[in-house]
Design an enzyme around this catalytic site. Structure first.
Site, PDB file in Angstrom:
ATOM      1  N   VAL A   1      31.756  55.936  33.268  1.00  0.00           N
ATOM      2  CA  VAL A   1      30.813  54.811  33.282  1.00  0.00           C
ATOM      3  C   VAL A   1      29.419  55.294  33.680  1.00  0.00           C
ATOM      4  CG1 VAL A   1      30.297  52.528  34.245  1.00  0.00           C
ATOM      5  CG2 VAL A   1      32.682  53.194  33.847  1.00  0.00           C
ATOM      6  N   CYS A   2      29.267  55.628  34.942  1.00  0.00           N
ATOM      7  CA  CYS A   2      27.940  55.895  35.501  1.00  0.00           C
ATOM      8  C   CYS A   2      27.346  57.230  35.083  1.00  0.00           C
ATOM      9  CB  CYS A   2      27.996  55.796  37.021  1.00  0.00           C
ATOM     10  SG  CYS A   2      28.508  54.170  37.592  1.00  0.00           S
TER      11      CYS A   2
END
Length: 213
Positions: free
Chosen positions: A117-118
Site C-alpha cells: 500500500v504505502c
C-alpha cells in the site's frame, strides 16, 4: 528505460522518502522479521545522513491511530518533523509533493510500511509523474510475504527499481578511498550490516584497520 535511470545513485541525484515506519503499521507486518526491518531502515536513514541526502519523513494518522515515527528513525533526524497525512498514498498529499518538489531531484528512493500500500501506491504514482523510483525492499514490510513479493512485482512492471539498504550505502560510498565518509560508513556497517559488519570488526581487529570493502 532512459539514460538517467541507468545512472548509479550518488549523494546529489536523489531524495530519500521514508513512509509510515510507525508502531501500528509494524503490528501488521508479517513479511519479514520486524526487528530486521527496523535495523535496515535505520541503517538506510543513517546512510542518507552521512552523505547529506535530503530526507523526507512521513506518518499516517500519527495522533489518532498509527502512533509516532519509531524512535530509532526519529533519532537519526531529531530536528525533522514527519509530514502527517490521512491518505494511504503519500503522493496524494500536497505537503509531501511540495517537499519533494522543493528538493528538485528526479530520483526518489523510498521505503515504507506496508509494501503493498504505502510503498506501491506512491511509487507507481511517482513513476506516472515522471520520477525515477527505487524501492528499498528490505527496509519495507508487508502483511504477508506474498503481499510483499507481489507488490514488488507490480512496481517493477511500471519501472520501479528494487534495491536493498546496504546496496544504497555501497552505491553512495562507491570508492573506499573516499576519505570524508569512509570511517562513518565503516561504523554504520558494523552497527547495522549484520555478518558483513562483524567481518569489518574482525578485519580491523586482526589486520590493524587496513582498508577494504
Amino acid at each position: 528505460m532512459n539514460k538517467s535511470s541507468l545512472e548509479l545513485l550518488n549523494p546529489n541525484n536523489f531524495v530519500l522518502l521514508l513512509i509510515d515506519h510507525q508502531p501500528q503499521m509494524f503490528f501488521g507486518v508479517e513479511s519479514a522479521n520486524r526487528e530486521t526491518i527496523i535495523n535496515n531502515v535505520t541503517g538506510l536513514a543513517k546512510a542518507a545522513k552521512i552523505f547529506k541526502v535530503p530526507t523526507i519523513l512521513t506518518t499516517v494518522a500519527a495522533n489518532t491511530f498509527s502512533g509516532p515515527l519509531i524512535p530509532q528513525l526519529q533519532a537519526v533526524f531529531p530536528d525533522v518533523k514527519p509530514i502527517d497525512r490521512t491518505s494511504m498514498n503519500s503522493w496524494e498529499d500536497k505537503n509531501v509533493i511540495a517537499a519533494i518538489e522543493k528538493v528538485n531531484r528526479k530520483k526518489i528512493v523510498m521505503a515504507a510500511l506496508w509494501t503493498e500500500v504505502c510503498l506501491a501506491f506512491p511509487a507507481i504514482s511517482a513513476i506516472q509523474a515522471g520520477y525515477e523510483v527505487y524501492a528499498v525492499v528490505d527496509a519495507s514490510g508487508a502483511t504477508t510475504k506474498e503481499a510483499h513479493d507481489t507488490a514488488i512485482q507490480r512496481m517493477q512492471q511500471v519501472g520501479v527499481i528494487p534495491v536493498t539498504w546496504l546496496q544504497v550505502l555501497c552505491e553512495l560510498q562507491r570508492d573506499w578511498a573516499r576519505q570524508e565518509t569512509y570511517h562513518a560508513v565503516m561504523q554504520l556497517a558494523k552497527e547495522h550490516a549484520g555478518a558483513y559488519g562483524v567481518g569489518i570488526f574482525y578485519a580491523e581487529s586482526m589486520l590493524g584497520g587496513k582498508r577494504g570493502g
